[in-house]
Design a protein around this motif. Structure first.
Motif, PDB file in Angstrom:
ATOM      1  N   TYR A 320     -17.292 -10.218  -3.848  1.00  0.00           N
ATOM      2  CA  TYR A 320     -16.546  -9.127  -3.224  1.00  0.00           C
ATOM      3  C   TYR A 320     -17.466  -8.026  -2.703  1.00  0.00           C
ATOM      4  O   TYR A 320     -17.059  -7.192  -1.911  1.00  0.00           O
ATOM      5  CB  TYR A 320     -15.544  -8.547  -4.223  1.00  0.00           C
ATOM      6  CG  TYR A 320     -14.662  -9.615  -4.832  1.00  0.00           C
ATOM      7  CD1 TYR A 320     -13.505 -10.046  -4.191  1.00  0.00           C
ATOM      8  CD2 TYR A 320     -15.012 -10.221  -6.029  1.00  0.00           C
ATOM      9  CE1 TYR A 320     -12.712 -11.044  -4.732  1.00  0.00           C
ATOM     10  CE2 TYR A 320     -14.217 -11.222  -6.582  1.00  0.00           C
ATOM     11  CZ  TYR A 320     -13.076 -11.629  -5.930  1.00  0.00           C
ATOM     12  OH  TYR A 320     -12.309 -12.623  -6.468  1.00  0.00           O
ATOM     13  N   SER A 351     -11.822 -18.017 -10.281  1.00  0.00           N
ATOM     14  CA  SER A 351     -10.854 -17.626  -9.249  1.00  0.00           C
ATOM     15  C   SER A 351     -11.547 -17.316  -7.931  1.00  0.00           C
ATOM     16  O   SER A 351     -11.010 -17.604  -6.856  1.00  0.00           O
ATOM     17  CB  SER A 351     -10.045 -16.412  -9.722  1.00  0.00           C
ATOM     18  OG  SER A 351      -9.235 -16.744 -10.830  1.00  0.00           O
ATOM     19  N   THR A 352     -12.735 -16.754  -7.997  1.00  0.00           N
ATOM     20  CA  THR A 352     -13.504 -16.490  -6.781  1.00  0.00           C
ATOM     21  C   THR A 352     -13.837 -17.789  -6.070  1.00  0.00           C
ATOM     22  O   THR A 352     -13.714 -17.898  -4.839  1.00  0.00           O
ATOM     23  CB  THR A 352     -14.792 -15.727  -7.138  1.00  0.00           C
ATOM     24  OG1 THR A 352     -14.459 -14.505  -7.808  1.00  0.00           O
ATOM     25  CG2 THR A 352     -15.591 -15.403  -5.888  1.00  0.00           C
ATOM     26  N   LYS A 355     -10.739 -19.353  -4.439  1.00  0.00           N
ATOM     27  CA  LYS A 355     -10.353 -18.617  -3.233  1.00  0.00           C
ATOM     28  C   LYS A 355     -11.218 -19.039  -2.043  1.00  0.00           C
ATOM     29  O   LYS A 355     -10.725 -19.146  -0.912  1.00  0.00           O
ATOM     30  CB  LYS A 355     -10.473 -17.109  -3.468  1.00  0.00           C
ATOM     31  CG  LYS A 355      -9.370 -16.522  -4.332  1.00  0.00           C
ATOM     32  CD  LYS A 355      -9.605 -15.042  -4.567  1.00  0.00           C
ATOM     33  CE  LYS A 355      -8.553 -14.465  -5.498  1.00  0.00           C
ATOM     34  NZ  LYS A 355      -8.817 -13.028  -5.798  1.00  0.00           N
ATOM     35  N   ALA A 358     -10.007 -22.444  -1.006  1.00  0.00           N
ATOM     36  CA  ALA A 358      -8.712 -22.339  -0.330  1.00  0.00           C
ATOM     37  C   ALA A 358      -8.802 -21.605   1.004  1.00  0.00           C
ATOM     38  O   ALA A 358      -7.787 -21.375   1.653  1.00  0.00           O
ATOM     39  CB  ALA A 358      -7.716 -21.630  -1.246  1.00  0.00           C
ATOM     40  N   ARG A 360      -9.556 -18.511   1.465  1.00  0.00           N
ATOM     41  CA  ARG A 360      -9.031 -17.157   1.358  1.00  0.00           C
ATOM     42  C   ARG A 360     -10.132 -16.133   1.103  1.00  0.00           C
ATOM     43  O   ARG A 360      -9.854 -14.954   0.905  1.00  0.00           O
ATOM     44  CB  ARG A 360      -7.999 -17.086   0.233  1.00  0.00           C
ATOM     45  CG  ARG A 360      -6.811 -18.008   0.466  1.00  0.00           C
ATOM     46  CD  ARG A 360      -5.698 -17.767  -0.503  1.00  0.00           C
ATOM     47  NE  ARG A 360      -4.537 -18.597  -0.188  1.00  0.00           N
ATOM     48  CZ  ARG A 360      -3.305 -18.355  -0.612  1.00  0.00           C
ATOM     49  NH1 ARG A 360      -3.065 -17.289  -1.352  1.00  0.00           N
ATOM     50  NH2 ARG A 360      -2.303 -19.150  -0.280  1.00  0.00           N
ATOM     51  N   LEU A 361     -11.367 -16.590   1.096  1.00  0.00           N
ATOM     52  CA  LEU A 361     -12.508 -15.719   0.872  1.00  0.00           C
ATOM     53  C   LEU A 361     -13.685 -16.285   1.676  1.00  0.00           C
ATOM     54  O   LEU A 361     -13.973 -17.479   1.584  1.00  0.00           O
ATOM     55  CB  LEU A 361     -12.846 -15.659  -0.626  1.00  0.00           C
ATOM     56  CG  LEU A 361     -13.857 -14.617  -1.082  1.00  0.00           C
ATOM     57  CD1 LEU A 361     -13.315 -13.212  -0.868  1.00  0.00           C
ATOM     58  CD2 LEU A 361     -14.192 -14.820  -2.565  1.00  0.00           C
ATOM     59  N   TYR A 378      -2.252 -24.202  -2.369  1.00  0.00           N
ATOM     60  CA  TYR A 378      -2.842 -23.295  -3.366  1.00  0.00           C
ATOM     61  C   TYR A 378      -1.736 -22.722  -4.233  1.00  0.00           C
ATOM     62  O   TYR A 378      -0.793 -22.098  -3.729  1.00  0.00           O
ATOM     63  CB  TYR A 378      -3.599 -22.183  -2.631  1.00  0.00           C
ATOM     64  CG  TYR A 378      -4.224 -21.132  -3.528  1.00  0.00           C
ATOM     65  CD1 TYR A 378      -5.050 -21.488  -4.590  1.00  0.00           C
ATOM     66  CD2 TYR A 378      -3.998 -19.777  -3.291  1.00  0.00           C
ATOM     67  CE1 TYR A 378      -5.630 -20.522  -5.384  1.00  0.00           C
ATOM     68  CE2 TYR A 378      -4.575 -18.796  -4.086  1.00  0.00           C
ATOM     69  CZ  TYR A 378      -5.388 -19.185  -5.137  1.00  0.00           C
ATOM     70  OH  TYR A 378      -5.954 -18.226  -5.938  1.00  0.00           O
ATOM     71  N   GLN A 383       1.455 -15.692  -7.625  1.00  0.00           N
ATOM     72  CA  GLN A 383       2.324 -15.962  -6.494  1.00  0.00           C
ATOM     73  C   GLN A 383       3.797 -16.004  -6.888  1.00  0.00           C
ATOM     74  O   GLN A 383       4.670 -15.925  -6.020  1.00  0.00           O
ATOM     75  CB  GLN A 383       1.931 -17.291  -5.832  1.00  0.00           C
ATOM     76  CG  GLN A 383       0.571 -17.241  -5.131  1.00  0.00           C
ATOM     77  CD  GLN A 383       0.162 -18.597  -4.608  1.00  0.00           C
ATOM     78  OE1 GLN A 383       0.349 -19.610  -5.262  1.00  0.00           O
ATOM     79  NE2 GLN A 383      -0.390 -18.618  -3.406  1.00  0.00           N
ATOM     80  N   ASP A 454      -4.176 -23.004 -10.135  1.00  0.00           N
ATOM     81  CA  ASP A 454      -4.764 -21.958 -10.981  1.00  0.00           C
ATOM     82  C   ASP A 454      -3.767 -21.615 -12.088  1.00  0.00           C
ATOM     83  O   ASP A 454      -2.771 -20.936 -11.846  1.00  0.00           O
ATOM     84  CB  ASP A 454      -5.089 -20.726 -10.136  1.00  0.00           C
ATOM     85  CG  ASP A 454      -5.927 -19.697 -10.891  1.00  0.00           C
ATOM     86  OD1 ASP A 454      -6.168 -19.899 -12.092  1.00  0.00           O
ATOM     87  OD2 ASP A 454      -6.313 -18.683 -10.278  1.00  0.00           O
ATOM     88  N   ARG A 536      -6.413  -9.798  -7.456  1.00  0.00           N
ATOM     89  CA  ARG A 536      -6.429 -10.437  -6.148  1.00  0.00           C
ATOM     90  C   ARG A 536      -7.692 -10.072  -5.370  1.00  0.00           C
ATOM     91  O   ARG A 536      -8.797 -10.323  -5.805  1.00  0.00           O
ATOM     92  CB  ARG A 536      -5.158 -10.113  -5.384  1.00  0.00           C
ATOM     93  CG  ARG A 536      -3.939 -10.551  -6.184  1.00  0.00           C
ATOM     94  CD  ARG A 536      -2.648 -10.274  -5.468  1.00  0.00           C
ATOM     95  NE  ARG A 536      -1.541 -10.445  -6.412  1.00  0.00           N
ATOM     96  CZ  ARG A 536      -0.293 -10.202  -6.126  1.00  0.00           C
ATOM     97  NH1 ARG A 536       0.039  -9.788  -4.941  1.00  0.00           N
ATOM     98  NH2 ARG A 536       0.642 -10.380  -7.030  1.00  0.00           N
ATOM     99  N   ASP A 537      -7.541  -9.435  -4.211  1.00  0.00           N
ATOM    100  CA  ASP A 537      -8.674  -9.283  -3.321  1.00  0.00           C
ATOM    101  C   ASP A 537      -9.389  -7.940  -3.453  1.00  0.00           C
ATOM    102  O   ASP A 537     -10.213  -7.590  -2.627  1.00  0.00           O
ATOM    103  CB  ASP A 537      -8.217  -9.475  -1.864  1.00  0.00           C
ATOM    104  CG  ASP A 537      -7.721 -10.899  -1.645  1.00  0.00           C
ATOM    105  OD1 ASP A 537      -6.793 -11.063  -0.842  1.00  0.00           O
ATOM    106  OD2 ASP A 537      -8.267 -11.814  -2.277  1.00  0.00           O
TER     107      ASP A 537
END
Length: 621
Positions: A320, A351-352, A355, A358, A360-361, A378, A383, A454, A536-537
């Protein structure tokens, strides 16, 4: 002994527990199982005295203390260690009273009791529990308010375990834990010295940590000896036996009824016919154990299988903050039919990583190669909050099939577990397990090439977890999973990756090997970074320098030295009273013992101060 005698409990007009009786001996470790919604948590409330029974009684030994996990996560400026230590209310009250007591008799009583309950070793015991649940020494000195809700629930669990009540009630304690914390908890509960009842859908916990299984089924409680495998065997045998008894009873009823029908009109047989009528009336029907078939889970296959690898990472750095990546030099590949489980304590970057997989990162550096037309599903627990609470499963499916006729939409809703009226139930009225099923169905709706899961089991009961494992094994594409459920990993994964120390590495052993490693090292290793991982982000909170927690440890040790020194001064003042040894030798002896114990505690505090000071000097360089 915990005695539950013929109790009935009704909630909102629904009879959950119906004249149930069971007795649990002191020292028993009991796993409490049953389908979701049958009343397990309700029974816990009744045992704690928070809910009245409709009939019957629940009795406990008069001095038993009941402990259970707090509903709300603790928060505040206190350090984690302080929060856990305060769970021992007697010790906490005695220490506070010791600061203000002046009567020599009371001072002696306090210090004797503190010695009896081993109060001075309490910080070490509390620290060991926190360490087992994933908190390093540096974490333990930080304020509780610095941690996320999930981590604070771990603190609540640590406090409950530290208090060591006579009756420990735990309701799904592994929901807040990673696999490593779950393995430690299994081991801790297996050696719990008092009575524990744990509601859990974790097969391995129920196999390794308990010696009895209490089953709630159709309002009745049945206690089985042994772990979960033994329970399944005994229950299957009971089902078979009851089925045979039902069949025999039906045959006997038919025989008696045939006699009555044949001879009730004959005077010579009337008395015998009437006797058989009475026998029929007295014959209570045997309730056969009806197996409740669990709704299956299925994932639609991808339209086209892709050529391997479907994802390849080469020397990738992710996180991040580019200045402080969570993972570096990540090089790996995923093929079209892989089954991979990610291991490693929460906060290390699992989780990183998912992501990134997926999409998403974005990576900071390195190369990520994806197969053309790669489709990824995912699923993550957070969610569940993204579902429309005022919509139905039908509404959610309709949004994915806007032009399909009504019949096809309802057919797809039924395929993911919501047929008939269930498809029109509002999401806010669904159970956690039903929401998880809906989300799984929506995430995999279009037949992905790879599914990322997850913590998919948190709201699923044992049978639904088995159905999930079967669905994963039947799915022809790739599956990446993060789970604290050892059964799911062992049933599905053929590759293990450990995410730790900023890297992702293959693990050559099996989960038994990993369990031994965790239990050996959990209490001594340093904490995973980014302990209070943001939601989350959000960008992660930078770690404090090592010197800060060391300063806190030094300050804590100095405060302890000051506190104990004040106690010793009070004891010395009492011992200096004239004629104490001749007028009240018993009191003098108690004060002497109290001073010895206080001196031992003072030496321990001084040793802690010396160690922390030396570490602080080393950190300064």
């Amino acid at each position: 002994m915990l005695a539950i005698n013929d109790i009935s409990i009704r909630i909102a007009g629904r009879l959950l527990i119906d004249q149930a009786t069971v007795q649990i001996a002191p020292g028993s470790r009991v796993g409490f199982v049953g389908r979701n919604g049958t009343g397990k948590s309700t029974l816990f409330k009744a045992i704690r005295g928070e809910l009245a029974t409709e009939s019957g009684s629940i009795t406990l030994p008069p001095r038993w203390q009941i402990g259970s996990l707090a509903q709300e996560a603790p928060s505040g400026p206190e350090s984690l260690l302080e929060v856990v230590l305060q769970a021992d209310t007697e010790r906490h009250a005695l220490l506070r009273e010791a600061e203000t007591a002046h009567d020599p008799d009371r001072i002696a009583e306090i210090q004797t009791r503190l010695a009896d309950i081993d109060a001075h070793s309490a910080p070490a015991r509390a620290a060991a529990i926190l360490s087992g649940l994933g908190f390093s020494a540096a974490d333990q000195a930080r304020s509780c308010s610095e941690f996320s809700g999930g981590w604070r629930m771990r603190v609540a669990l640590a406090a409950t375990l530290f208090a060591a009540p006579d009756l420990l009630l735990l309701d799904e304690p592994t929901n807040y834990l990673d696999l490593e914390g779950t393995l430690w908890l299994e081991d801790h509960l297996a050696g719990y010295p008092r009575t524990v009842i744990v509601i859990s859908h974790d097969r391995d916990l129920l196999e390794t940590s308990v010696d009895q299984i209490m089953h709630l089924d159709r309002g009745k409680l049945t206690l089985y000896r042994g772990g979960y495998s033994s329970f399944e065997e005994q229950r299957a045998s009971r089902e078979l036996l009851d089925a045979k008894q039902v069949k025999r009873q039906e045959a006997e009823r038919k025989r008696l009824q045939d006699f009555v029908d044949r001879f009730k009109a004959k005077a010579t047989k009337a008395r015998q016919a009437q006797s058989r009528v009475k026998m029929l009336e007295k014959m209570k029907p045997i309730a056969a154990l009806v197996t409740q078939d669990v709704q299956e889970i299925s994932f639609p296959p991808p339209e086209k299988m892709l050529s391997p690898p479907i994802i390849a990472l080469n020397n990738v750095a992710i996180g991040y903050d580019p200045a402080s990546p969570v993972l570096t030099k990540v090089t790996l590949r995923i093929d079209h039919d892989d089954r991979i489980a990610l291991l490693g304590a929460n906060g290390n970057g699992k989780s990183t990583l998912i992501k990134l997989l997926a999409n998403r990162l974005e990576p900071f550096s390195g190369a990520v190669t994806r197969a053309d037309k790669l489709s990824i599903a995912y699923f993550a627990q957070h969610q569940l909050d993204e579902l429309n609470e005022d919509g139905s499963p039908y509404d959610h499916v309709r949004r994915l099939m806007p032009d399909a006729p009504e019949s096809k939409v309802r057919a797809r809703a039924g395929a993911i577990g919501f047929s008939g009226k269930a498809a029109d139930t509002l999401v806010k009225s669904l159970s956690g397990g039903e929401k998880a099923r809906l989300l799984l169905g929506l995430a995999t709706f279009h037949g992905p090439n790879m599914i990322i899961l997850d913590e998919p089991t948190n709201h699923l009961d044992i049978d639904s977890r088995a159905a999930l494992a079967e669905a994963i094994n039947d799915f022809p594409g790739a599956v990446i999973m993060v789970s604290h459920d050892r059964y799911l990993i062992e049933a599905c994964a053929d590759r293990l990756w450990v995410v730790a120390d900023g890297a992702v590495t293959p693990y050559d052993g099996d989960l038994d090997d990993y369990r031994r490693t965790v239990l050996t090292t959990r209490g001594s290793r340093s904490a995973p970074r980014d302990r209070s991982e943001p939601a989350r982000d959000a960008a992660p909170r930078p770690r404090a320098p090592k010197r800060v927690p060391l300063r806190q440890q030094i300050a804590a040790a100095e405060a302890e030295i000051e506190r104990i020194t004040a106690i010793i001064d009070k004891i010395d003042a009492a011992l200096a009273l004239p004629d104490l040894f001749t007028g009240d030798p018993k009191q003098a002896a108690q004060l002497g013992t109290a001073r010895t114990n206080a001196e031992a505690a003072l030496r321990k505090a001084e040793d802690d101060w010396l160690q922390a000071s030396a570490a602080f000097d080393d950190a300064q360089g």
